[in-house]
Design an enzyme around this catalytic site. Sequence first.
Site, PDB file in Angstrom:
ATOM      1  N   GLU A   1       0.736  -1.113   0.096  1.00 30.27           N
ATOM      2  CA  GLU A   1       0.067   0.187  -0.262  1.00 30.27           C
ATOM      3  C   GLU A   1       0.857   1.287   0.028  1.00 30.27           C
ATOM      4  O   GLU A   1       0.771   2.140  -0.885  1.00 30.27           O
ATOM      5  CB  GLU A   1      -0.811   0.108   1.412  1.00 30.27           C
ATOM      6  CG  GLU A   1      -1.728   1.360   1.345  1.00 30.27           C
ATOM      7  CD  GLU A   1      -2.896   0.971   0.350  1.00 30.27           C
ATOM      8  OE1 GLU A   1      -3.665   0.571   0.369  1.00 30.27           O
ATOM      9  OE2 GLU A   1      -2.680   2.060  -0.834  1.00 30.27           O
TER      10      GLU A   1
ATOM     11  N   ASP B   1       1.392   4.164  -3.137  1.00 26.07           N
ATOM     12  CA  ASP B   1       0.593   5.525  -2.836  1.00 26.07           C
ATOM     13  C   ASP B   1       1.574   6.319  -2.989  1.00 26.07           C
ATOM     14  O   ASP B   1       1.585   7.611  -3.755  1.00 26.07           O
ATOM     15  CB  ASP B   1       0.351   5.548  -1.300  1.00 26.07           C
ATOM     16  CG  ASP B   1      -1.125   4.727  -1.005  1.00 26.07           C
ATOM     17  OD1 ASP B   1      -1.495   4.223  -2.058  1.00 26.07           O
ATOM     18  OD2 ASP B   1      -1.338   4.335   0.228  1.00 26.07           O
TER      19      ASP B   1
ATOM     20  N   SER C   1      -7.139   1.815  -4.084  1.00 21.61           N
ATOM     21  CA  SER C   1      -5.819   2.298  -3.245  1.00 21.61           C
ATOM     22  C   SER C   1      -5.129   3.043  -4.532  1.00 21.61           C
ATOM     23  O   SER C   1      -4.270   3.854  -3.945  1.00 21.61           O
ATOM     24  CB  SER C   1      -4.983   1.032  -2.696  1.00 21.61           C
ATOM     25  OG  SER C   1      -5.816   0.583  -1.664  1.00 21.61           O
TER      26      SER C   1
END
Length: 638
Positions: free
Chosen positions: A301, A305, A553
Site C-alpha cells: 500500500e 501510494d 488504493s
Amino acid sequence: MRCSLTALVALSLAVVSLAEPTLSPYNVHEKRSAIPIGWSHTRRHESAATLPLRIALKQSNIESIDEYLYDVSHPESANYGKHWTAGEISRKFSPSEESISTVRDWLVENGLASERIRVSSTKGWINVDVTVEEAERLMNTEYNVYTHVSGQEHVACEAYHLPEHISTHVDFVLPSINFDAKLKGRSSQLEPARAIGQPGVGITPKTAGTISQIVTELEQCDEYITPVCLRALYGLAYEPVATEKNSFGIVEYTPQAYLQSDLQMFAMNYSTDLLGLEPIMVSIDGGYAQTEYQGFEYNGESDLDLQYGMSLVTGKQNVTLYQTGDMVEGASFNNFLDAIDGSYCTFEGGDDYTQDAQYPDPYGGGYEGPEDCGTVTPAYVISTSYGYNEADLTPFYTARQCAEYAKLGLMGVTVLYSSGDDGVAGNGNYCLNPDGTQSSTGMIFNPSFPGTCPYVTSVGATMVKPNATVTQAQPEMACMEVIYSGGGFSNYFAMPSYQKTAVDYYLQNYPPNYPPNIWNSTGMSRAFPDISANGANYVVAVDGQFELVYGTSCSSPVSGAIFTMINDARLAAGKGPIGFINPTIYSAGFAGAFNDITEGSNPGCGTEGYNATAGWDPVTGLGTPNFPKLLEYWLALP
Ligand SMILES: *[C@@H]1O[C@H](CO)[C@@H](O)[C@H](O)[C@H]1NC(C)=O
Ligand SMILES: *[C@@H]1O[C@H](CO)[C@@H](O)[C@H](O)[C@H]1NC(C)=O
Ligand SMILES: *[C@@H]1O[C@H](CO)[C@@H](O)[C@H](O)[C@H]1NC(C)=O
Ligand SMILES: *[C@@H]1O[C@H](CO)[C@@H](O)[C@H](O)[C@H]1NC(C)=O
Ligand SMILES: *[C@@H]1O[C@H](CO)[C@@H](O)[C@H](O)[C@H]1NC(C)=O
C-alpha cells in the site's frame, strides 16, 4: 438485553417529587447491538459506587455545517473559496451557553447540588461525580461490570436514555456504552475496525505477482500502468511552479510502511526526477516507516501510494507522508484527525477506544509520548487508501468523524478516500445480514466508510479496456480485473444536495432491478463514489521487485496528485486551494470535466452489482479526471 429499561412512569414520579422539572419523554440516546469481542457480562455494578459522569455537549451550529461548507465550496456561491481559519471553526462550533445551562438545570432538578457540577474550561464537557444509583435514575439505564478475557473489569451499560429536551444538547455521556478500558495486556482478539493498518484489514491493494521486464511503451497500458500511461489517460502534462506554497499529504497506518529502496528502484526505472528524494515524514503517535516486517501486505500500500503520488506531482513538489500509529497499537482515522485538529482531539472528545488507539501506549513497548493533538498541519490535499465498512462502526461514531471532514473542507482541505475493492460488498467480500451483522454469506450490499460521508470525495477504480490504447476515445471501463470498484448507497448518511440531480438521473434512467431489502433504494441516501481513476495493473516496486498492483488504493493518490497540480496553478495565480470539491465537480459548469465511464459493473453479494452508465453511476461516479478541462474550469473560479 441487559440494560433493562426502568419503568418510565416510576422515573417520572421520582423526578416530580424532587423539584419542578421540565418534563419531556425519554428517548434512547445511544445503544450498542452487541458487547465487543473479548468481553462478558459479570454482574450489576454496586449502586453506591461512584461514577465520574462526563457529559459531552453538542457543538453549536453543527446542524448547519453543510450550509457553511457549501457556502465556501459551491462555485456559484459569493463566498466560494473563502475558507475559514481554525479559530473561526472553533468559535462557530463551541457548545452554547444555552446547552450548558439546560443540562445543568436538568441535573439540579434531579437532585444534584449545583456545587457538584463542573463545566470544563473548554465548555465542551459537564462533569459530575454521581453514584451508580443516581446515574441509573438520570439516564434510565443499568450499569454493569464486564470482564475481559484478560481478567480486567470494566463498568459500562449497553444503552442509555435522555429526556428529549436534554438529548438535543448532548453528544454522548461517559462512561456508558464505550468499552474504553485501558487494557493492560494486548488483546489477542483485535477488533478489525481497530487496527486499520494491520494487513488484511480494511481496503488493501491486491497483487497479481511480479513482472521482470521494464515497460515504457504507451501501447501496453492495458496490461501495465506506469506514470506515462496515467499522464496520457488524464492529460496530466504540468510542471508545478508554486511548490513552496502547495502541499500534498498521503496517510499511512503503521505497521504498513514504504521502503525508501523501493521508491528509488521505481525512480530509477519510471520517474528519474524522484532519484535521491524521499517523502517528508510526519510522525503521528509514534508512527515511523518500520522495516522490521516486510512483504506485500506490509509495503504494498505505502509503496504504491508514494511512488505514484510523488511521481505525478514531479520531484519538484514535496509530498508529506503522515505515518500514523506505533507498532504496538496502530491507529485509526480519529488518531490522524486528532493530530491535525486540536479541537477535535480535546473539546469534542469521544474517541472510542474499541476503535481508536490510545497514547501514551497503555500496552507497554510502544510509543510512550503524548497523543498527537493539533500538532500537525493538514496539507491542502490528503489522500487515504484505507477504509472501513460503514457497518463496522456505529452511526454516532461515523457522524462525528464525518463532521470533522466537513471542518477540513471549511479550511480548504480536499479529503480523498478509496471507495473499496469489493464492488457492492464490503471489505473482505463481506455483505450484510438482515440483523446488521456482516458475513461472507450475507446478501445485503455493504457500503464503505468514510466513502459514504458526504464531506469526503470517494474515489472508485477503472481500468484500460483489454487491447485499448490510451490515445483512443473512451479507453477505460469500470475496473473488473482482480478487484471491483466499491460503490452504492449509504445506510447512514442522507443524500447531500450537491449530488441530487446526478443521482436522480441515474435512478430514473437506470433503476437497479434489485429488491429494496438488499440496497438502500430510498433515493435519499448518500451515493458513492464521486469520481474514479485507474486502479488496475500498476507497476509498483515492492520489496525489490516490480509487482502488478490493483485497487482503489491506486485511484485515490493518483486523483490526489491531479488535484494537487490544480492547486499549484491556482496558488500560482494568487488564488486559494480548491478545498472540498464535491459541490464544484457535480455542478453544471463542470460538465465534461470528467471522462464518463459507461462500461463495466461492480459485482458483489451474489449479484452483478450496479452498471457504469452515462452520467454519474455507483461504480465510477462522475468518471475519471480530465486534467486540461479541470484546470481551465478551476482557473476560471475565484
Ligand atoms: C521540500 O522539503 C525539503 C526538506 O524539508 C526542504 O528543504 C525544501 O525547501 C522543500 N521544498 C519546497 C519547494 O518546499
Ligand atoms: C530498474 O531498477 C533496477 C533496480 O534498481 C536497476 O537495477 C535497473 O537498472 C533499472 N532499470 C532501468 C531500465 O533503469
Ligand atoms: C486482445 O488482442 C489479442 C491479440 O490480438 C486477442 O487474442 C484477444 O482476444 C484480444 N482481447 C480482447 C478482449 O479483445
Ligand atoms: C437508507 O438511507 C437513509 C438515509 O441515509 C436512512 O435513513 C435509512 O435508514 C436507510 N435505510 C436502510 C434500510 O438502511
Ligand atoms: C446492467 O445492465 C445489464 C445489461 O444491460 C442489465 O441486464 C442489468 O439489469 C443491469 N443491472 C442493473 C443493476 O441495472
